[in-house]
Design an enzyme around this catalytic site. Sequence first.
Site, mmCIF file in Angstrom:
data_model
loop_
_atom_site.group_PDB
_atom_site.id
_atom_site.type_symbol
_atom_site.label_atom_id
_atom_site.label_comp_id
_atom_site.label_asym_id
_atom_site.label_seq_id
_atom_site.Cartn_x
_atom_site.Cartn_y
_atom_site.Cartn_z
ATOM 1 N N GLY A 47 54.021 0.550 14.578
ATOM 2 C CA GLY A 47 54.093 -0.563 13.874
ATOM 3 C C GLY A 47 54.797 -0.882 15.357
ATOM 4 C CD GLN A 52 59.864 -3.844 17.775
ATOM 5 O OE1 GLN A 52 59.161 -3.649 16.554
ATOM 6 N NE2 GLN A 52 60.334 -2.564 18.489
ATOM 7 C CB CYS A 98 63.107 1.732 17.200
ATOM 8 S SG CYS A 98 62.769 -0.053 17.394
ATOM 9 C CG LEU A 99 57.572 1.387 19.967
ATOM 10 C CD1 LEU A 99 56.107 0.513 19.960
ATOM 11 C CD2 LEU A 99 57.022 2.537 21.534
ATOM 12 C CG HIS A 140 61.673 0.467 11.475
ATOM 13 N ND1 HIS A 140 62.512 1.631 12.437
ATOM 14 C CD2 HIS A 140 60.714 -0.137 12.324
ATOM 15 C CE1 HIS A 140 62.292 1.584 13.345
ATOM 16 N NE2 HIS A 140 61.921 0.450 13.813
ATOM 17 C CD GLU A 141 57.147 -1.910 12.849
ATOM 18 O OE1 GLU A 141 57.740 -2.669 13.464
ATOM 19 O OE2 GLU A 141 57.749 -0.426 13.078
ATOM 20 C CG HIS A 144 61.881 -4.323 14.315
ATOM 21 N ND1 HIS A 144 62.724 -4.853 14.818
ATOM 22 C CD2 HIS A 144 61.069 -3.864 14.484
ATOM 23 C CE1 HIS A 144 63.405 -3.295 16.302
ATOM 24 N NE2 HIS A 144 61.826 -2.661 14.734
HETATM 25 NI NI NI Z 1 61.247 -0.727 15.229
#
Ligand code: NI
Length: 184
Positions: A47, A52, A98-99, A140-141, A144
């Site tokens: 995702g 991000q 998370c990235l 989660h996404e 953001h």
């Molecule tokens: Ni994330």
Amino acid sequence: MAVLPIARMGADVLKARALEVPDPKDPELQAFVQDMLDTMQDARGVGLAAPQVSRAQRIVIFFVPAARNGGVEIPLTVMINPIITPLDAAKNDGYEACLSVPGLTGLVPRFTHITYSYQDLSGARVEREAHGFHARVVQHECDHLDGLLYPQRMADMTTLAFADVLESEAAAKGEEIELDEEGK
Ligand code: NI
């Protein structure tokens, strides 16, 4: 193909509320979504949200591998202006990564059962229902887009850990730990 740099925790763009996309059919936006796909694939994530990659707009991409979702794959999905509605108050805990928070993981309570809707790249609004890991990834996404990273959703900060340490500790005890979302 363009792999974009991923913003990490502390960046202002990850703290802000992202803005609605006025026109999902805008060709420039479609090219940007392709760059998001390239970036997610390069990072081996499941995702990615536009903030991000430093763009403060309400755009999310994700997919759910069958192995993580009771054998049911959710194919690659591009969500513009998504809206989540929990179907009841039940939550469950799962380890997330998370990235934008590389290396770390922690237990996060999320709604177990949700509906969500979004516009696709033709501008049409699509509605879906989700359980379990699928529901977790979407929550989660979409967080953001509201300036939230998963540590801000954690109920027990003592579970925040480096993923490799947690995995080796679990392995030493003969356990397996399943880490959710984005990172690995
Ligand atoms: Ni994330």
